[in-house]
Design an enzyme around this catalytic site. Structure first.
Site, PDB file in Angstrom:
ATOM      1  CB  THR A 111      49.858  45.608  33.824  1.00 24.19           C
ATOM      2  OG1 THR A 111      48.700  45.252  33.067  1.00 24.19           O
ATOM      3  CG2 THR A 111      49.446  46.591  34.905  1.00 24.19           C
ATOM      4  CG  ASP A 142      50.383  36.172  30.543  1.00 27.07           C
ATOM      5  OD1 ASP A 142      50.691  37.208  29.945  1.00 27.07           O
ATOM      6  OD2 ASP A 142      49.730  35.247  30.010  1.00 27.07           O
ATOM      7  CB  ALA A 143      45.343  35.829  33.497  1.00 29.06           C
ATOM      8  CG  ASP A 188      36.138  40.233  34.115  1.00 31.70           C
ATOM      9  OD1 ASP A 188      36.642  39.120  34.354  1.00 31.70           O
ATOM     10  OD2 ASP A 188      36.628  41.294  34.534  1.00 31.70           O
ATOM     11  NE  ARG A 212      45.085  39.700  36.833  1.00 27.95           N
ATOM     12  CZ  ARG A 212      43.961  39.453  36.149  1.00 27.95           C
ATOM     13  NH1 ARG A 212      42.775  39.806  36.624  1.00 27.95           N
ATOM     14  NH2 ARG A 212      44.001  38.869  34.976  1.00 27.95           N
TER      15      ARG A 212
END
Ligand code: IMP
Length: 189
Positions: A9, A67-68, A145, A171
């Site tokens: 990442t 992955d989100a 967020d 996550r």
């Protein structure tokens, strides 16, 4: 567990979140210098599987990819798997604008994680639902967020520490499920 898992990442915040979970499973996580291969697909599961297979070509170590995306109910799940692109183009303010005059603020973050190791691949998913606030709050975390509050909370993710966010996050759920299966597998072989 002696063997290190390489987490591909470029997102420092993700690394912090996932490291905390890894520690609780006795897993050593390494921030590996391999770019996560971005793959475009309709499902997060397909994205992480393909991305993990490609990333594994660069190393012999076990490789973790995640992955989100943010799925907004009033927008029929948009931006979903396109969240990265939407964040980079219209950003938080663009999303708030799309929701102007819309009362249904319900949204879910979803995450998929894949861990490729010498005996195969483990994939799992996690989800947290809540709502999109009217204006951004908080300075911690990343991405969307500052505009997302999980149900049962009043703070946005950006007003929470990593540990607080990990109590709720998509996550944390996906990664914990993957690590749980990995630890169990290592115990039995
Ligand atoms: P990625 O492809 O997993 O990096 O996620 C795509 C986009 O979704 C990112 O650019 C972020 O904007 C957003 N995103 C993913 N996970 C989170 C999260 O935990 N908090 C806030 N935004 C997130």
């Amino acid at each position: 567990m002696d063997e290190k898992i390489c987490f591909a990442t470029s997102n420092f915040h993700k690394f912090e979140e996932v490291s905390e979970i890894a520690r609780s499973y006795g897993i050593m996580l390494e921030h590996c210098n391999i770019p996560k291969i971005e793959v475009q697909a309709e499902s997060l599961r397909e994205i992480v599987l393909k991305s993990a297979i490609l990333t594994r070509l660069y190393t012999n170590k076990p490789v973790l990819v995640e992955d989100a995306g943010l799925f907004i109910k009033a927008l029929n799940g948009f931006p979903g798997p396109y969240s990265n692109y939407v964040y980079r183009t219209i950003g938080i303010n663009g999303v708030l604008k799309l929701l102007e005059n819309i009362d249904n603020r319900e949204a879910c973050f979803k995450s998929a994680a894949a861990l490729i190791h010498e005996n195969g691949v483990i994939i799992d998913e996690g989800e947290v639902c809540g709502y999109i606030v009217r204006s951004p709050r908080g300075t911690m975390g990343f991405g969307f967020d500052p505009i997302f509050t999980p149900y049962g909370e009043t703070k946005t993710f950006a007003e929470m520490t990593t540990s607080e966010k990990n109590k709720y996050s998509h996550r944390a759920k996906a990664i914990s499920r993957v690590f749980e299966k990995y630890v169990e597998l290592k115990r039995t072989i």
